[in-house]
Design an enzyme around this catalytic site. Sequence first.
Site, short mmCIF file in Angstrom:
data_model
loop_
_atom_site.label_atom_id
_atom_site.label_comp_id
_atom_site.label_asym_id
_atom_site.label_seq_id
_atom_site.Cartn_x
_atom_site.Cartn_y
_atom_site.Cartn_z
N HIS A 111 82.04 4.20 41.39
CA HIS A 111 81.81 4.10 39.94
C HIS A 111 82.09 5.46 39.31
O HIS A 111 81.54 6.46 39.72
CB HIS A 111 80.37 3.67 39.65
CG HIS A 111 80.15 2.20 39.87
ND1 HIS A 111 79.61 1.37 38.93
CD2 HIS A 111 80.41 1.41 40.93
CE1 HIS A 111 79.55 0.13 39.38
NE2 HIS A 111 80.03 0.13 40.62
N TYR A 114 72.44 1.56 31.28
CA TYR A 114 71.09 2.09 31.07
C TYR A 114 70.80 1.92 29.59
O TYR A 114 71.44 2.55 28.76
CB TYR A 114 71.02 3.58 31.43
CG TYR A 114 71.10 3.89 32.91
CD1 TYR A 114 72.31 3.90 33.59
CD2 TYR A 114 69.96 4.19 33.65
CE1 TYR A 114 72.40 4.20 34.94
CE2 TYR A 114 70.02 4.50 35.01
CZ TYR A 114 71.24 4.50 35.64
OH TYR A 114 71.31 4.80 36.98
N PRO A 148 62.60 6.31 39.40
CA PRO A 148 63.88 5.81 39.88
C PRO A 148 65.07 6.01 38.93
O PRO A 148 66.21 5.93 39.38
CB PRO A 148 63.62 4.31 40.08
CG PRO A 148 62.48 4.00 39.16
CD PRO A 148 61.64 5.23 39.11
N LYS A 183 67.87 9.26 42.17
CA LYS A 183 67.94 10.52 42.93
C LYS A 183 67.22 10.46 44.28
O LYS A 183 67.46 11.31 45.15
CB LYS A 183 67.34 11.67 42.10
CG LYS A 183 68.30 12.21 41.06
CD LYS A 183 69.33 13.14 41.70
CE LYS A 183 70.57 13.34 40.85
NZ LYS A 183 71.66 12.42 41.10
N TYR A 199 74.02 13.42 37.64
CA TYR A 199 74.04 12.06 38.18
C TYR A 199 74.92 11.99 39.43
O TYR A 199 74.55 11.36 40.43
CB TYR A 199 74.56 11.10 37.11
CG TYR A 199 74.30 9.63 37.39
CD1 TYR A 199 73.25 8.96 36.75
CD2 TYR A 199 75.12 8.89 38.25
CE1 TYR A 199 73.01 7.62 36.99
CE2 TYR A 199 74.89 7.55 38.49
CZ TYR A 199 73.83 6.91 37.86
OH TYR A 199 73.59 5.58 38.09
C1 DHB Z 1 69.82 1.27 40.94
C2 DHB Z 1 68.59 1.90 40.90
C3 DHB Z 1 68.42 3.01 40.12
O1 DHB Z 1 67.23 3.65 40.08
C4 DHB Z 1 69.47 3.51 39.36
O2 DHB Z 1 69.27 4.60 38.59
C5 DHB Z 1 70.70 2.90 39.43
C6 DHB Z 1 70.87 1.77 40.22
C7 DHB Z 1 69.99 0.05 41.77
O3 DHB Z 1 69.03 -0.34 42.45
O4 DHB Z 1 71.07 -0.55 41.72
#
Ligand code: DHB
Length: 390
Positions: A74, A202, A291, A295, A383
């Site tokens: 990605h 997001y 989450p 990271k 990221y």
């Molecule tokens: C996923 C989880 C995340 O915390 C994130 O920032 C991006 C993707 C996932 O589980 O796909």
Amino acid sequence: MTERTAVAIVGAGPAGLLLSHLLDRAGIASIVIESRSREEVETTIRAGILEQGTVEILRETGASDRVTTTGSRHDGIELRFEGEGHRIDFAASVGRGVWLYPQHEVLKDLIAARTAAGQDLRFGVRAVAVEDAETERPRVIATGPDGERIEIEADVVVGSDGSRGVTRETVTGSHGGFYREYPFAWFGVLCEAPPSAEELIYSNSPDGFALISQRSATVQRMYFQCDPDEDPERFSERELWDILQARVPGTTLNEGPIFQRDVLRFRSFVAHRLRRGRVVLVGDAAHTVPPTGAKGMNLAVADVVLLADALRALLHERDERLLDAYPERALARIWKAQHFSWWMTSMLHVAPDASDFDRRRQVGELRSVVESEHGRAYLAEAYTGWPLAR
Ligand code: DHB
């Protein structure tokens, strides 16, 4: 009977398994113990985004080819707010990318590689204590699958047993750590439907945050902000879709049967100490992040890369300097990742007590990121991951 090895590794998550792999490549023996069964480790659903550096380590050291053959690259994400999507183009900003490849697939690859290499890797073995941390012969006391007592003496004991493991307390004593709670959690669902967009979304909306992620061409992974005490069974499938749709205004989600749901609580945490004598913490045993931004596992990999070097110097050259430097070097990255994870979380979620001022300020913050080359570049750099110490 006391068994002996060079490095006793408590916990077969990504950190413990990758460490045993890197040590083996350096000719250093280890024993890995894990309280869960192999099946549980390989099937527990976790996050799905790997930094470019994580992917390079997995590939270059022969731990996983599938990460790039089965996973998908990605080159950006979408930040969505006020009904509009704004692409953060990682490739254009920083010339780097990430890979979507679920963590349990990484674990399957690592377990297969370690097993093929003859690694002493034991499931169903629960560590109960770590003793003699401040000597050159620390020991792990554990209980085997049939309740038998196991004692492993090593040059170094590594705690990679996660945020609820026993090794953290050995290292921190009563000191605990720095932490911060959040007044929300994530409601996660898996559904049978193709991705709703090419890249992850997001989204910040007046109703709260949502993340539209993916697992494969036929499965979507999605999350929405919820109360930490939410009951995962409270909503019908229709209600879940209505909540999700409302949180990504301006876009339409592909719907399909929801076959898994869970509530994920989280907090920010960093242990006050990462090392006591010959016992060292890595990964979630040392720190956890919220989450948003994915990271967690990537930070564990960065710890392990540093520690593998330190253990090579210690065990091959009797040089302790890198081990002495490990906490400070690891913490530099840990606090950057703590900041990034906190920032993404606070910028995108809506606090239950948010005022009108807070809401408008948050949109101002999002605009400062997406409308600025430098704002986008900071997000892209963090990221996709800061360079690993190699
Ligand atoms: C996923 C989880 C995340 O915390 C994130 O920032 C991006 C993707 C996932 O589980 O796909």
